[in-house]
Design an enzyme around this catalytic site. Structure first.
Site, PDB file in Angstrom:
ATOM      1  N   CYS A   1      61.979 -46.761  -9.324  1.00  0.00           N
ATOM      2  CA  CYS A   1      62.009 -46.752 -10.787  1.00  0.00           C
ATOM      3  C   CYS A   1      62.174 -45.338 -11.355  1.00  0.00           C
ATOM      4  O   CYS A   1      61.276 -44.508 -11.212  1.00  0.00           O
ATOM      5  CB  CYS A   1      60.708 -47.382 -11.277  1.00  0.00           C
ATOM      6  SG  CYS A   1      60.319 -47.099 -12.993  1.00  0.00           S
TER       7      CYS A   1
ATOM      8  N   CYS B   1      59.444 -44.318 -13.808  1.00  0.00           N
ATOM      9  CA  CYS B   1      58.182 -44.007 -13.124  1.00  0.00           C
ATOM     10  C   CYS B   1      58.194 -42.554 -12.648  1.00  0.00           C
ATOM     11  O   CYS B   1      57.197 -41.837 -12.777  1.00  0.00           O
ATOM     12  CB  CYS B   1      57.969 -44.943 -11.941  1.00  0.00           C
ATOM     13  SG  CYS B   1      57.860 -46.684 -12.402  1.00  0.00           S
TER      14      CYS B   1
END
Length: 106
Positions: A29, A32
């Site tokens: 991600c 993230c």
């Protein structure tokens, strides 16, 4: 930030009578990764709370149970209940994260 690796560990931790913060994330991600770049300062500011991270891909049933659709998401738990949820769409900047925490951490 300590890593949660099992459902049992998660279920035990959220029973705390003080607020704990769990970051749901995934290795692939990009948002993230971006959050990881600024979360350190926020961890220091909110060091009175225990922080944990949980890989959504490793424990997908927990992500589903707590309606974590997008990542990263920050969830606050106390006494076994989810008390707040910062959805990924609103977790893009340090300001958004600190605003969420200031509203939901007592």
């Amino acid at each position: 930030m300590k890593k949660i690796t099992t459902n049992e560990q998660f279920n035990e931790l959220i029973q705390s009578d003080k607020e704990i913060i769990v970051k749901f994330y995934a290795d692939w991600c990009p948002d993230c990764t971006r959050m990881n770049m600024f979360i350190g300062d926020i961890l220091e500011e909110y060091n009175q709370n225990d922080w944990y991270e949980l890989n959504k891909d490793e424990l997908p049933d927990l992500a589903e149970k707590y309606q974590v659709m997008g990542i990263p998401s920050l969830l606050i738990f106390k006494n076994g209940e989810k008390t707040a949820h910062l959805h990924s769409a609103n977790a893009k900047t340090p300001e958004e994260v600190t605003e969420f925490l200031s509203e939901h951490i007592s």
